[in-house]
Design a protein around this motif. Structure first.
Motif, mmCIF file in Angstrom:
data_model
loop_
_atom_site.group_PDB
_atom_site.id
_atom_site.type_symbol
_atom_site.label_atom_id
_atom_site.label_comp_id
_atom_site.label_asym_id
_atom_site.label_seq_id
_atom_site.Cartn_x
_atom_site.Cartn_y
_atom_site.Cartn_z
ATOM 1 N N LYS A 77 -0.705 -39.249 -5.456
ATOM 2 C CA LYS A 77 -0.847 -39.018 -6.888
ATOM 3 C C LYS A 77 0.399 -38.369 -7.480
ATOM 4 C CE LYS A 77 -5.906 -38.664 -7.056
ATOM 5 N NZ LYS A 77 -7.057 -37.766 -7.349
ATOM 6 N N LEU A 78 0.962 -37.399 -6.756
ATOM 7 C CA LEU A 78 2.154 -36.718 -7.250
ATOM 8 C C LEU A 78 3.365 -37.639 -7.223
ATOM 9 C CD1 LEU A 78 1.681 -33.172 -5.664
ATOM 10 C CD2 LEU A 78 1.204 -33.906 -7.999
ATOM 11 N N ARG A 79 3.466 -38.494 -6.207
ATOM 12 C CA ARG A 79 4.566 -39.465 -6.167
ATOM 13 C C ARG A 79 4.449 -40.446 -7.329
ATOM 14 N NH1 ARG A 79 8.481 -37.217 -3.289
ATOM 15 N NH2 ARG A 79 7.952 -36.882 -1.085
ATOM 16 N N ALA A 80 3.233 -40.795 -7.682
ATOM 17 C CA ALA A 80 3.021 -41.718 -8.805
ATOM 18 C C ALA A 80 3.496 -41.071 -10.109
ATOM 19 C CB ALA A 80 1.550 -42.103 -8.908
ATOM 20 N N LEU A 81 3.213 -39.772 -10.288
ATOM 21 C CA LEU A 81 3.708 -39.067 -11.466
ATOM 22 C C LEU A 81 5.224 -39.103 -11.547
ATOM 23 C CD1 LEU A 81 1.530 -35.801 -11.673
ATOM 24 C CD2 LEU A 81 1.486 -37.754 -13.231
ATOM 25 N N GLN A 82 5.856 -38.950 -10.396
ATOM 26 C CA GLN A 82 7.311 -38.947 -10.342
ATOM 27 C C GLN A 82 7.874 -40.332 -10.644
ATOM 28 O OE1 GLN A 82 9.087 -37.967 -6.481
ATOM 29 N NE2 GLN A 82 10.335 -36.423 -7.541
ATOM 30 N N GLU A 83 7.249 -41.366 -10.093
ATOM 31 C CA GLU A 83 7.752 -42.725 -10.282
ATOM 32 C C GLU A 83 7.515 -43.256 -11.692
ATOM 33 O OE1 GLU A 83 5.809 -44.911 -7.218
ATOM 34 O OE2 GLU A 83 6.975 -43.969 -5.591
ATOM 35 N N GLU A 84 6.457 -42.777 -12.360
ATOM 36 C CA GLU A 84 6.191 -43.214 -13.741
ATOM 37 C C GLU A 84 7.207 -42.669 -14.728
ATOM 38 O OE1 GLU A 84 2.248 -41.987 -14.618
ATOM 39 O OE2 GLU A 84 1.300 -43.547 -13.380
ATOM 40 N N LYS A 85 7.910 -41.610 -14.344
ATOM 41 C CA LYS A 85 8.960 -41.004 -15.179
ATOM 42 C C LYS A 85 8.417 -40.564 -16.536
ATOM 43 C CE LYS A 85 12.382 -44.021 -13.027
ATOM 44 N NZ LYS A 85 13.408 -45.076 -13.225
ATOM 45 N N LYS A 86 7.168 -40.134 -16.531
ATOM 46 C CA LYS A 86 6.538 -39.683 -17.769
ATOM 47 C C LYS A 86 6.256 -38.182 -17.673
ATOM 48 C CE LYS A 86 4.261 -44.067 -18.869
ATOM 49 N NZ LYS A 86 2.956 -44.746 -19.113
ATOM 50 N N PRO A 87 6.412 -37.476 -18.784
ATOM 51 C CA PRO A 87 6.085 -36.044 -18.777
ATOM 52 C C PRO A 87 4.580 -35.828 -18.689
ATOM 53 C CG PRO A 87 6.632 -36.771 -21.003
ATOM 54 C CD PRO A 87 6.919 -37.932 -20.100
ATOM 55 N N PHE A 88 4.197 -34.671 -18.174
ATOM 56 C CA PHE A 88 2.775 -34.327 -18.059
ATOM 57 C C PHE A 88 2.627 -32.818 -18.240
ATOM 58 C CE2 PHE A 88 4.669 -34.430 -13.849
ATOM 59 C CZ PHE A 88 4.277 -33.219 -13.292
ATOM 60 N N ARG A 89 1.385 -32.362 -18.316
ATOM 61 C CA ARG A 89 1.104 -30.955 -18.563
ATOM 62 C C ARG A 89 0.977 -30.171 -17.263
ATOM 63 N NH1 ARG A 89 1.990 -27.582 -22.428
ATOM 64 N NH2 ARG A 89 1.505 -29.314 -23.853
ATOM 65 N N PHE A 90 1.738 -29.067 -17.162
ATOM 66 C CA PHE A 90 1.659 -28.146 -16.037
ATOM 67 C C PHE A 90 0.962 -26.872 -16.521
ATOM 68 C CE2 PHE A 90 3.794 -24.227 -14.536
ATOM 69 C CZ PHE A 90 3.273 -24.173 -13.251
ATOM 70 N N VAL A 91 -0.026 -26.423 -15.751
ATOM 71 C CA VAL A 91 -0.761 -25.202 -16.106
ATOM 72 C C VAL A 91 -0.874 -24.341 -14.852
ATOM 73 C CG1 VAL A 91 -2.910 -24.218 -16.983
ATOM 74 C CG2 VAL A 91 -2.100 -26.422 -17.870
ATOM 75 N N VAL A 102 6.228 -30.974 -18.542
ATOM 76 C CA VAL A 102 7.237 -31.024 -17.485
ATOM 77 C C VAL A 102 7.362 -32.442 -16.937
ATOM 78 C CG1 VAL A 102 6.849 -28.621 -16.773
ATOM 79 C CG2 VAL A 102 5.527 -30.472 -15.708
ATOM 80 N N THR A 103 8.388 -32.614 -16.124
ATOM 81 C CA THR A 103 8.505 -33.796 -15.261
ATOM 82 C C THR A 103 8.619 -33.291 -13.826
ATOM 83 O OG1 THR A 103 10.924 -33.823 -15.561
ATOM 84 C CG2 THR A 103 9.612 -35.254 -16.997
ATOM 85 N N LEU A 104 8.187 -34.123 -12.897
ATOM 86 C CA LEU A 104 8.252 -33.746 -11.485
ATOM 87 C C LEU A 104 9.643 -34.097 -10.960
ATOM 88 C CD1 LEU A 104 7.024 -32.702 -8.903
ATOM 89 C CD2 LEU A 104 5.926 -34.924 -8.558
ATOM 90 N N GLU A 105 10.479 -33.078 -10.878
ATOM 91 C CA GLU A 105 11.868 -33.307 -10.488
ATOM 92 C C GLU A 105 12.015 -33.483 -8.979
ATOM 93 O OE1 GLU A 105 16.036 -31.580 -12.073
ATOM 94 O OE2 GLU A 105 14.712 -30.089 -11.188
ATOM 95 N N GLN A 106 11.246 -32.718 -8.193
ATOM 96 C CA GLN A 106 11.393 -32.797 -6.734
ATOM 97 C C GLN A 106 10.068 -32.463 -6.051
ATOM 98 O OE1 GLN A 106 14.784 -30.679 -5.255
ATOM 99 N NE2 GLN A 106 14.183 -30.879 -3.110
ATOM 100 N N LEU A 107 9.738 -33.245 -5.023
ATOM 101 C CA LEU A 107 8.542 -33.007 -4.199
ATOM 102 C C LEU A 107 8.932 -33.202 -2.743
ATOM 103 C CD1 LEU A 107 5.489 -32.612 -3.664
ATOM 104 C CD2 LEU A 107 5.215 -35.077 -4.048
ATOM 105 N N ASP A 108 8.906 -32.114 -1.991
ATOM 106 C CA ASP A 108 9.221 -32.163 -0.560
ATOM 107 C C ASP A 108 7.970 -31.763 0.218
ATOM 108 O OD1 ASP A 108 11.896 -32.784 -1.101
ATOM 109 O OD2 ASP A 108 12.432 -30.664 -1.257
ATOM 110 N N THR A 109 7.597 -32.575 1.198
ATOM 111 C CA THR A 109 6.412 -32.270 2.011
ATOM 112 C C THR A 109 6.787 -32.316 3.489
ATOM 113 O OG1 THR A 109 5.741 -34.598 2.033
ATOM 114 C CG2 THR A 109 4.810 -33.193 0.299
ATOM 115 N N ALA A 110 6.104 -31.476 4.244
ATOM 116 C CA ALA A 110 6.335 -31.450 5.687
ATOM 117 C C ALA A 110 5.026 -31.082 6.378
ATOM 118 C CB ALA A 110 7.424 -30.437 6.038
ATOM 119 N N GLU A 111 4.701 -31.835 7.448
ATOM 120 C CA GLU A 111 3.481 -31.548 8.200
ATOM 121 C C GLU A 111 3.706 -30.289 9.027
ATOM 122 O OE1 GLU A 111 0.188 -33.923 10.940
ATOM 123 O OE2 GLU A 111 2.163 -34.806 10.555
#
Length: 252
Positions: A77-91, A102-111
Motif C-alpha cells: 500500500k505504501l509503495r502504491a502511494l509512492q508510485e502514484e506520485k500523489k500527495p496524501f494526508r499525514f496525521v 505530504v508525499t512519500l519521499e523514501q521507504l526503506d524496509t528490512a526484515e
C-alpha cells in the motif's frame, strides 16, 4: 506514550516513539567587499518528517489489533502511494497532533533477524504545498475599435471642402496625428481648401505622414500648381458665364 501514525488513512499498527520534523530556511550567501560573507533569506524550505516504525508479522501485546495487517500488505500500500506520485494526508496523534499534506519521499524496509515475518521500516515524508494560477474577477473592458480611415473617394458639392466630408472623429485623428490630407484631381494635387465653390469635383484622398519624411517643398509646389489650376478654372468660368456665374453659384 508514542504517536499513532496515519498515512492516507492507513493506520500503522505500532505506535512510534520519536518523530523528527525538519524545518529550514533557504538562504543565499554573498561576499561583500569590506564585510565578508553575508546571507539573504529567500524563503521557507518544505518541511520533512521522518520516523522509524515496525511492521510486525503477528499481533504482539504492543500492537494495535484493530490496525494490524500483514507487513506485505502494508508495504504494498505504501509503495502504491509512492508510485502514484500523489500527495496524501499525514496525521500523527500523541501528546500533540501533527498533520500536513505530504508525499512519500523514501521507504526503506528490512526484515528483522530472529523474528520471522517482522519488518523494520524507515519512512521519510516531504511536505506538499498547493500551487496553481490564481484567478481574479477582472472587469471586461471594451477593446478599442479600428482606427478611423478616410474614404478613398469623395465627391464635393459646390461650396464644400474636403473637411466638410469627414467625420469629427476623423478630423480629430488628422489633427492629433499630424497628418496632411492631399486631394488629387485629373492627376494633379489639389488643395482641398481652394477647390472652386461653383464646381463639383471628384477627388481621391490620401494620407501623408509627416514623420515618414514627406517632402514639404514638393507639397508647396503642388499646392501652387493646384492654386494656378483653380484660378484657370475661375477664369474660364468667368469668360463663359460672365456675371451670371458669379451671382449663381448653384449652376454647375
Amino acid at each position: 506514550m508514542g504517536y499513532s501514525i496515519f498515512l492516507d488513512g492507513i493506520h500503522l499498527p505500532v505506535t512510534t516513539e520519536k518523530i523528527s520534523v525538519k524545518n529550514s530556511l533557504r538562504t543565499k550567501e554573498y561576499d561583500v567587499l569590506g564585510q565578508g560573507q553575508i546571507q539573504k533569506p529567500e524563503g521557507q524550505d518544505l518541511r520533512t518528517v521522518s520516523f522509524t516504525t515496525e511492521f510486525p508479522g503477528q499481533v504482539y501485546g504492543y500492537v494495535e489489533e484493530s490496525a494490524f495487517q500483514s507487513p506485505g500488505k502494508l508495504i504494498a500500500k505504501l509503495r502504491a502511494l509512492q508510485e502514484e506520485k500523489k500527495p496524501f494526508r499525514f496525521v500523527a496523534v500523541g501528546e500533540d497532533k501533527l498533520t500536513m499534506q505530504v508525499t512519500l519521499e523514501q521507504l526503506d524496509t528490512a526484515e528483522q533477524g530472529g523474528e520471522d515475518g517482522d519488518y523494520e521500516a524507515s519512512i521519510r515524508l516531504k511536505e506538499y504545498r498547493e500551487f496553481g494560477v490564481k484567478t481574479t474577477d477582472i472587469p471586461s473592458l471594451p477593446r478599442p475599435g479600428a482606427v478611423p480611415q478616410l474614404s478613398k473617394t469623395v465627391t464635393l458639392a459646390p461650396g464644400q471642402t474636403l473637411m466638410d466630408k469627414i467625420s469629427p472623429t476623423q478630423k480629430k485623428l488628422v489633427e492629433s496625428a499630424g497628418k496632411s490630407v492631399l486631394a488629387f484631381s485629373m492627376g494633379k494635387v489639389i488643395n482641398p481648401a481652394v477647390i472652386p465653390p461653383y464646381k463639383t469635383v471628384e477627388i481621391r484622398v490620401q494620407e501623408a505622414y509627416q514623420e515618414e519624411g514627406l517632402d514639404q517643398a514638393k507639397i508647396t509646389s503642388q499646392q501652387k500648381l493646384a492654386h494656378q489650376f483653380n484660378r484657370r478654372l475661375e477664369t474660364l468660368w468667368e469668360e463663359k458665364m460672365g456675371d451670371v456665374g458669379k451671382k449663381s453659384p448653384e449652376l454647375g
